[in-house]
Design a protein around this motif. Sequence first.
Motif, PDB file in Angstrom:
ATOM      1  N   LEU A   2      35.585  16.319  77.775  1.00 30.39           N
ATOM      2  CA  LEU A   2      36.052  16.076  79.143  1.00 30.39           C
ATOM      3  C   LEU A   2      35.074  15.173  79.876  1.00 30.39           C
ATOM      4  O   LEU A   2      33.868  15.379  79.832  1.00 30.39           O
ATOM      5  N   GLU A  21      39.499  12.845  86.030  1.00 32.66           N
ATOM      6  CA  GLU A  21      39.109  13.663  84.873  1.00 32.66           C
ATOM      7  C   GLU A  21      39.863  13.145  83.653  1.00 32.66           C
ATOM      8  O   GLU A  21      41.072  12.956  83.701  1.00 32.66           O
ATOM      9  N   ASP A  23      40.503  13.856  79.616  1.00 33.14           N
ATOM     10  CA  ASP A  23      40.326  14.822  78.532  1.00 33.14           C
ATOM     11  C   ASP A  23      40.980  14.268  77.266  1.00 33.14           C
ATOM     12  O   ASP A  23      42.073  13.711  77.312  1.00 33.14           O
ATOM     13  N   THR A  24      40.267  14.385  76.152  1.00 31.18           N
ATOM     14  CA  THR A  24      40.884  13.966  74.889  1.00 31.18           C
ATOM     15  C   THR A  24      41.066  15.195  74.012  1.00 31.18           C
ATOM     16  O   THR A  24      40.225  16.091  73.999  1.00 31.18           O
ATOM     17  N   SER A  25      42.174  15.222  73.313  1.00 29.58           N
ATOM     18  CA  SER A  25      42.398  16.328  72.381  1.00 29.58           C
ATOM     19  C   SER A  25      43.190  15.804  71.199  1.00 29.58           C
ATOM     20  O   SER A  25      43.727  14.695  71.251  1.00 29.58           O
ATOM     21  N   ALA A  91      34.714   9.904  77.286  1.00 27.51           N
ATOM     22  CA  ALA A  91      35.378  10.925  76.474  1.00 27.51           C
ATOM     23  C   ALA A  91      35.339  10.560  74.984  1.00 27.51           C
ATOM     24  O   ALA A  91      35.351  11.439  74.119  1.00 27.51           O
TER      25      ALA A  91
END
Length: 507
Positions: A2, A21, A23-25, A91
């Motif tokens: 994050l 913000e 976020d990588t997933s 990120a």
Amino acid sequence: MLAKVNSCALVGLDGVLVEVEVDTSRGMPALTIVGLPDAAVKESSERVRAAIRNSGMFFPGKRITVNLAPADIRKAGPSYDLPIAVGVLIASEQVWTQAVEDALFVGELSLDGSVRHVTGVLPIAALARQQSIDCIFVPAADAPEAALIDGLEVIPVEHLSDLAAHLQGLRPIPPYEPGAEATSLAAPSYAADFAEIKGQEHVKRALEVSAAGGHNVLMTGPPGAGKTLLARSMPSILPRMTIDESLAVTKIYSIAGLLPADTPLIRHRPFRAPHHTISHAGLVGGGHFPRPGEISLAHNGVLFLDELPEFGTRTLEGLRQPLEDGEVSIARSTGTLTFPANFMFVAAMNPCPCGYYGDPVRECTCSPSTITRYQKRISGPLLDRIDIHIEVPRVDYQKLTDERLGERSEAIQARVERAREVQRARFAETELLCNADMGPTEVRQVCVLDDAGRALVRAAMQQLQMSARAFHRILKLARTIADLAGSERIETAHLAEAIQYRPRRVV
Ligand SMILES: Nc1ncnc2c1ncn2[C@@H]1O[C@H](COP(=O)(O)OP(=O)(O)OP(=O)(O)O)[C@@H](O)[C@H]1O
Ligand SMILES: [Mg+2]
């Protein structure tokens, strides 16, 4: 992973801190933006992807979610490209988080990675300062504008690859140093000079009084008498702006996207002359993402409405509240926004549809009822807000062909400036800028009359059937005339001149 990067949203004229913000997933490669983005913000994902690739870095093949917090404020425009790109770089571990702490980012990206101009940089920089953020990254083109705010490190960014190298500590970008251009106060050159206008000495005097105290003016006269010419020459006699006034005006132009590329700071009082076909929202401000209207663009300057009766009645009535309050409130479902709108109102009109009512040479061809109807298009409450009503008669041949030039604008402006100096000293402890801004309390304190003055005003109030507002306006006007004369006290002569500027309805 994050990442959090600071950026800014604009609500009306003010900046609000926005945290981007990222976020990588794992999952299907995609970039989704949430947090009330408009279409331009949503399209950011495509620009960021291409810009990162074209700047020699890699774009993570992961599922990326971008949240713009707080989520209840609408985010508009392309200025979030840069913070989103930085977030993606963090990120994907191409840049370290520590590098972006205490910094704020704004900028639009083009597909090749170069950073483009965005609007509203001045209020954004002001917000950074207010939030104790030390450093702001802006498009290189906007650096002079951001540098107007003291005590802020401004990093001009030309290209995303430069920014990445800076954040990685490889090639630091030197902070922007304001050059001479931001501080020089060269006098502007104006198209029109009062010296070129023949005759009309009393009108020039009235405009001088109006410029000196910030009073509203209405000029009435036959076609071709020089009303438009006189009004358009006004910028040449307006007093210079203080730095605070300049900043307030620049903020509005910055948000409206009207700041010229080569002038980071607007130093000359605005002069706005919208055409009479302007819409209500165009004049007072509004729209889906509320934008300042002409009255706000004229803040601290002049709003000139030529051919006043041609403006729609509803449009003109919209001026009543701002003329009184010096600001305009625009109601939206999401809340009320306020834009500053403290302007000098200058208007011109013919006395009747044919234009020659009251002219000594040419006969008026209008019927009395047409004249009444024409003049009724401007309501009593609006007329009551105008301090100076002045007739502009035709100029005769002799005056027109007189080769001698009149007094130059420069000389008039010097007198106006001196009168403003007196007012600045008078209002040093307050928020007020000029005599026209005074409220009832200040009027009572600084517009003290002697017995003869009181008797004169009493007689005038009865004869001209004046309202309480007109009474206060006369006192303020008399104060300005006394300031122009360099007089501490308001003499009877000053009052008499002020009273003479009140309207006498001809029909
Ligand atoms: N007092 C003057 N001295 C020099 N030139 C003048 C003067 N009055 C008018 N003119 C000339 O006449 C032209 C028209 O004047 P202007 O447009 O100001 O008239 P107006 O009063 O606004 O008329 P209208 O009511 O038709 O709008 C000017 O551009 C200028 O060339
Ligand atoms: Mg005209």
